[in-house]
Design a protein around this motif. Sequence first.
Motif, short mmCIF file in Angstrom:
data_model
loop_
_atom_site.label_atom_id
_atom_site.label_comp_id
_atom_site.label_asym_id
_atom_site.label_seq_id
_atom_site.Cartn_x
_atom_site.Cartn_y
_atom_site.Cartn_z
N LEU A 1 55.69 37.10 30.07
CA LEU A 1 55.15 35.77 29.76
C LEU A 1 56.31 34.79 29.80
CD1 LEU A 1 52.69 34.11 28.89
CD2 LEU A 1 53.30 34.59 26.52
N PRO A 2 56.40 33.94 30.84
CA PRO A 2 57.56 33.06 31.02
C PRO A 2 57.75 32.10 29.85
CG PRO A 2 56.23 33.16 33.02
CD PRO A 2 55.43 33.81 31.94
N PRO A 3 58.96 31.58 29.69
CA PRO A 3 59.21 30.68 28.56
C PRO A 3 58.51 29.34 28.67
CG PRO A 3 61.15 30.85 29.98
CD PRO A 3 60.18 31.88 30.46
N ASP A 4 58.19 28.89 29.89
CA ASP A 4 57.55 27.59 30.07
C ASP A 4 56.03 27.67 30.14
OD1 ASP A 4 57.57 28.99 32.41
OD2 ASP A 4 58.11 27.30 33.69
N ALA A 5 55.44 28.84 29.91
CA ALA A 5 53.98 28.99 29.97
C ALA A 5 53.34 28.38 28.73
CB ALA A 5 53.61 30.47 30.10
N LYS A 6 52.38 27.48 28.94
CA LYS A 6 51.67 26.84 27.84
C LYS A 6 50.33 27.55 27.64
CE LYS A 6 53.79 22.32 28.58
NZ LYS A 6 53.54 20.87 28.83
N LEU A 7 50.17 28.17 26.50
CA LEU A 7 48.95 28.92 26.20
C LEU A 7 47.86 27.98 25.72
CD1 LEU A 7 50.54 31.99 24.40
CD2 LEU A 7 50.01 31.71 26.82
N SER A 8 46.62 28.36 26.03
CA SER A 8 45.48 27.48 25.71
C SER A 8 45.17 27.42 24.22
CB SER A 8 44.25 27.97 26.48
OG SER A 8 43.95 29.31 26.15
N ASP A 9 45.59 28.42 23.44
CA ASP A 9 45.28 28.42 22.01
C ASP A 9 46.35 27.73 21.16
OD1 ASP A 9 47.21 30.29 22.46
OD2 ASP A 9 46.42 31.77 21.06
N ARG A 10 47.34 27.15 21.81
CA ARG A 10 48.38 26.45 21.07
C ARG A 10 48.18 24.94 21.20
NH1 ARG A 10 53.85 29.93 22.61
NH2 ARG A 10 53.11 31.92 21.78
#
Length: 236
Positions: free
Chosen positions: A191-200
Amino acid sequence: MATAQQRRLPMYKRIIDDNKKKWMIKEYLNIALTRNRYVDSIIQRTTLGTRIVIIAEKKNRIIGRKGQQVKALADILKSKFNLDNVVIDVIQEPHPEYNARLVALRIADAMAKGIRFRRAAIIALRQLQEANVQGAEVIISGKLTTERSRFEKYTTGIVIKAGQDALEKVQEAVIPVLLKPGIFSVRVRVLPPDAKLSDRFEVKSPEEVQVKQIENKPEEGSESKEGSESPGQAQQ
């Protein structure tokens, strides 16, 4: 004759044939360029021919001396897949430190050199932690310590395995490696450091919301101008 038959094909069959040919080209490049740290490829059909963009860890390993390796690869693709005017561009992977395929290749190469699988997996996880990834998982399966096949899992951080985020934002790669006991499998999820998760989500203060509303609010002069013009337009 073949081109005439191809023109008579329905549109959906042409799309299926094109996607099938792209998949075959990607599989061939994956097998032929694995030792050169091949990552992925983008195949585009243009009016002049076929353009193939190869993504690799290092460009020189794919290009070869004076571009001879790329020219030979273009000739092979022309004859093997009946492509016209093949143009190959090679670009470098921007983040090789946490690319899932390159991490799996490093572990497989270490195991092929005689390094124990546990040590190779732990070293890979430490390097991923230094790259500030949000999460990573390494699964090594095969005849690890006995004649019976099994697997061992090593994780760090958060690794999402279900939902749309797992499909779109988690990188996954599987690399086989042949050793004396048999074939081993190295599966890596990152999971890359710049990935924005939808639950955050981010909670903003009332002051920040007020400032944003003021910035998005239209000017009073423009509103009055629009209001003054509308009655005249209505009279016309």
